[in-house]
Scaffold this motif. Structure first.
Motif, short mmCIF file in Angstrom:
data_model
loop_
_atom_site.label_atom_id
_atom_site.label_comp_id
_atom_site.label_asym_id
_atom_site.label_seq_id
_atom_site.Cartn_x
_atom_site.Cartn_y
_atom_site.Cartn_z
N ILE A 193 0.86 -1.19 0.00
CA ILE A 193 0.00 0.00 0.00
C ILE A 193 0.89 1.23 0.00
N GLY A 194 0.68 2.14 -0.94
CA GLY A 194 1.51 3.34 -1.01
C GLY A 194 0.72 4.61 -0.86
N LEU A 195 1.36 5.62 -0.27
CA LEU A 195 0.80 6.96 -0.20
C LEU A 195 1.86 7.92 -0.72
N PRO A 196 1.76 8.36 -1.99
CA PRO A 196 2.73 9.32 -2.52
C PRO A 196 2.35 10.74 -2.15
N GLY A 197 3.33 11.53 -1.76
CA GLY A 197 3.06 12.93 -1.42
C GLY A 197 3.88 13.39 -0.24
N ARG A 198 4.17 14.67 -0.22
CA ARG A 198 4.91 15.26 0.91
C ARG A 198 4.15 15.04 2.21
N VAL A 199 4.89 14.84 3.28
CA VAL A 199 4.27 14.56 4.58
C VAL A 199 3.90 15.89 5.24
N THR A 200 2.66 16.30 4.98
CA THR A 200 2.11 17.54 5.52
C THR A 200 0.69 17.28 5.98
N ASP A 230 10.71 16.25 5.79
CA ASP A 230 11.23 17.42 6.50
C ASP A 230 11.14 18.66 5.61
N SER A 231 11.44 19.79 6.21
CA SER A 231 11.27 21.06 5.49
C SER A 231 12.14 21.15 4.25
N SER A 232 13.31 20.52 4.28
CA SER A 232 14.20 20.60 3.12
C SER A 232 13.65 19.86 1.91
N SER A 233 12.73 18.92 2.14
CA SER A 233 12.15 18.14 1.04
C SER A 233 10.65 18.38 0.90
N GLY A 234 10.16 19.49 1.50
CA GLY A 234 8.77 19.86 1.33
C GLY A 234 7.82 19.33 2.39
N GLY A 235 8.33 18.58 3.35
CA GLY A 235 7.49 18.05 4.42
C GLY A 235 7.44 18.99 5.62
N SER A 238 7.50 18.59 12.30
CA SER A 238 6.73 18.30 13.51
C SER A 238 5.59 17.31 13.22
N PHE A 239 5.00 17.41 12.03
CA PHE A 239 3.92 16.49 11.66
C PHE A 239 4.47 15.08 11.48
N TYR A 240 5.60 14.97 10.82
CA TYR A 240 6.25 13.67 10.64
C TYR A 240 6.60 13.05 11.99
N GLU A 241 7.13 13.86 12.89
CA GLU A 241 7.49 13.35 14.22
C GLU A 241 6.26 12.86 14.98
N SER A 242 5.12 13.55 14.81
CA SER A 242 3.89 13.12 15.48
C SER A 242 3.41 11.78 14.93
#
Length: 372
Positions: A193-200, A230-235, A238-242
């Motif tokens: 199962i994939g979810l493509p997209g920046r982590v936001t 992360d911010s350098s790659s568009g994510g 803090s959301f990723y860490e959560s």
């Protein structure tokens, strides 16, 4: 008529709008159009301009671009440019001035966001009055544009994005998909199962993760997120860490992987079995038609533009906030391989018929040509 256009995008973002610049330059070139560009220094758009080897000017900020309006005017006249295609609402500051300084200049604006708030104050009336056509990327954003912009409805056009169906295509070689899964550390027999997209937050990875954590542990699956964390790659860090906090300690933690930003999406998508798009308010969703072009069945949100892209033959649509609905939809798809295959074939046909890049660029250049 010289087939030449200025692509203007003063954005420092790393998302779909910026990536569109990269793709449309390439598609226009194949169709016989020359492109020059204006962008921000050290931005992704500048990187795309360089990669496509187009002449461009880069500025520190929107303010500096406007401050250099006379040199921009001279450059456009020298380059014989009479068509500007801009992609960010703040770009209109520059195009409004240029329209006054260069008689006969035609301005097109693609609204990649489709904002919900009305823009009908004095500034917006002045800026939008200089636009020949507003291009909406979906019916959802078209309706918002008609409602919210100070533009006659007949000057607003709906033109969905397109995808290169030769680049994004199914892989029918099992050895290749198995090798890709092995390289990613995915069990060969797992439903992937994939979810493509920046982590936001707007992309809905939180709902996706919560739904995955409620799945029956006996189900043989693995889930991967493909996009910047992360911010350098568009994510959003803090959301990723959560999300990592949610996953940590769960019995299913070893079945969920965040790959981060990848440059091999065309190889990863065909190796998947299901693609999830839990975005809460997607203006279009280029990754959706990329996945569909690769023969992927979709589980998506029933909001924004997704119902325009995914029909009942090619996927399932559920409420973007309903974790239980997501859990049930994912479970259904994991357990029904024949249904996944049928939906995947339908998804590919739908993109071929309605969302190819060739169709998109033909309509776009017709819009350009009709203005001069």
């Amino acid at each position: 008529m010289a087939k030449k256009v200025l692509q203007l995008c003063l954005s420092d973002g790393k998302g779909g709008m910026e990536l569109y610049i990269d793709r449309i330059i390439e598609d226009l070139k194949e169709d016989g159009w020359d492109t020059i560009g204006i962008c921000l220094q050290k931005s992704k758009v500048e990187e795309y301009m360089q990669r496509n080897n187009v002449p461009y000017k880069a500025f520190k900020s929107n303010f500096y671009a406007v401050a250099n309006i006379l040199s921009v005017r001279r450059w456009l006249i020298k380059e014989n440019i009479n068509i500007i295609h801009c992609h960010k609402s703040s770009d209109l500051r520059l195009t409004t001035l240029l329209a006054f300084l260069i008689p006969g200049l035609k301005v097109f604006y693609t609204d990649h966001v489709g904002g919900q708030r009305p823009k009908k104050g004095p500034y917006h009336r002045l800026a939008y009055a200089q636009i020949d056509r507003v291009i909406s990327i979906s019916q959802a954003t078209y309706r918002r544009n008609v409602r919210n912009l100070p533009v006659p409805s007949q000057h607003i056009i709906c033109l969905p994005h397109g995808v290169d169906i030769n680049k994004y295509r199914p892989c029918n070689d099992g050895k290749i998909t198995c090798a890709k899964r092995e390289a990613l550390g995915i069990p060969a027999d797992a439903t992937l199962i994939g979810l493509p997209g920046r982590v936001t937050p707007g992309k809905g990875q939180d709902v996706w993760v919560k739904a995955l954590l409620e799945l029956d542990p006996q189900l043989n699956f693995h889930a991967i997120s493909i996009g910047g964390t992360d911010s350098s790659s568009g994510g959003v860090d803090s959301f990723y860490e959560s999300l990592q906090t949610l996953i940590a300690g769960s019995p299913l933690a070893n079945k969920i992987t965040f790959l981060g930003h990848r440059n091999d999406l065309t190889e990863i998508l065909p190796a998947l079995d299901i693609v999830c798009i839990p975005s809460k308010n997607e203006a279009f969703g280029l990754t959706i038609i990329e996945a569909m072009a690769c023969g992927m069945p979709i589980i998506g949100s029933n909001t924004g533009s997704l119902p325009e892209l995914v029909d009942s033959a090619s996927g399932l649509l559920v409420d973007p906030h309903d974790i239980s609905a997501w859990r049930e939809a994912i479970t259904t798809m994991i357990r029904d391989a024949p249904k996944r295959q049928i939906m995947g074939h339908a998804a590919r046909r739908r993109v071929e018929q309605q969302f190819s890049n060739k169709q998109h660029v033909k309509r776009l250049t017709d819009i350009y040509s009709a203005s001069v």
